[in-house]
Design an enzyme around this catalytic site. Structure first.
Site, short mmCIF file in Angstrom:
data_model
loop_
_atom_site.label_atom_id
_atom_site.label_comp_id
_atom_site.label_asym_id
_atom_site.label_seq_id
_atom_site.Cartn_x
_atom_site.Cartn_y
_atom_site.Cartn_z
N ASP A 157 -2.25 0.92 7.49
CA ASP A 157 -1.53 0.76 6.22
C ASP A 157 -1.15 -0.70 5.98
O ASP A 157 -1.15 -1.18 4.85
CB ASP A 157 -0.28 1.64 6.19
CG ASP A 157 -0.61 3.12 6.30
OD1 ASP A 157 -1.35 3.61 5.44
OD2 ASP A 157 -0.15 3.76 7.25
N GLU B 299 -1.16 -1.50 -4.83
CA GLU B 299 -2.39 -0.77 -5.06
C GLU B 299 -2.09 0.43 -5.95
O GLU B 299 -1.11 1.14 -5.74
CB GLU B 299 -3.00 -0.31 -3.74
CG GLU B 299 -4.37 0.30 -3.91
CD GLU B 299 -5.07 0.56 -2.60
OE1 GLU B 299 -6.13 -0.02 -2.38
OE2 GLU B 299 -4.53 1.35 -1.79
N ASP C 127 0.87 -1.18 0.00
CA ASP C 127 0.00 0.00 0.00
C ASP C 127 0.90 1.22 0.00
O ASP C 127 1.45 1.60 1.05
CB ASP C 127 -0.90 -0.01 1.24
CG ASP C 127 -1.81 1.19 1.30
OD1 ASP C 127 -2.31 1.62 0.24
OD2 ASP C 127 -2.04 1.72 2.41
#
Length: 174
Positions: A144, A72, A12
């Site tokens: 996160d 992502e 992420d």
């Protein structure tokens, strides 16, 4: 996929906090391996922060030896400077596993949420709850890291489908 387990690193991207999560995938079984966050100091200049993220991800990759990585995709912020900086951190998230020879896949945020929660517009709380459900033993420490595990779960679902379709197509070509 057979009996062989595949280790997936989910990332992420973030300039201050780069979430990471590692899962093992064996058939439809997902197992939590590790997770965490690589931090950069916002008092450092941008180049130093990117080096910190890169070196931190190298350590994660060398420690947990994933077979594949998933990142992502970045959404566009209203602030173009923030978007550009996040894009640079995302570049590090793509570069670090690629430099280690890992195949890297990318997934948009809505697909990650839909794969984990079933709804593309799920909020962070829903994603975290489903990550805990899908990965027994995972204890939420950083949001996160949970987001990175969601990316890894998304990749596990979609890469397994690609492998099955690829195998079917290869068999049909014979």
């Amino acid at each position: 996929m057979g009996d062989r387990s595949i280790r997936v690193l989910g990332l992420d991207p973030g300039l201050r906090n780069m979430g990471w999560g590692v899962i093992d995938v064996s058939g439809n079984r997902l197992t939590h391996v590790a997770d965490g966050v690589v931090h950069s100091d916002d008092r450092d200049d941008l180049a130093r922060r990117l080096v910190t993220l890169y070196e931190g991800l190298q350590d994660v990759i060398r420690t947990w030896t994933p077979d594949e990585a998933a990142v992502e995709e970045t959404f566009v912020n209203k602030n173009p400077v923030s978007t550009l900086k996040l894009g640079q951190a995302r570049g590090i998230a793509l570069l670090a596993p690629a430099r280690e020879g890992l195949p890297v896949s990318e997934y948009p945020p809505n697909l990650v949420k839909k794969s984990v929660v079933g709804a593309g517009h799920a909020d962070k709380t829903q994603v975290q709850a489903m990550v805990r459900m899908l990965l027994p033993g995972f204890q939420l420490s950083k949001a996160d890291a949970a987001d990175a595990l969601a990316v890894a779960i998304c990749h596990a679902h979609h890469s397994q489908t690609r492998r099955l379709v690829g195998g079917i197509m290869a068999g049909a070509a014979r």
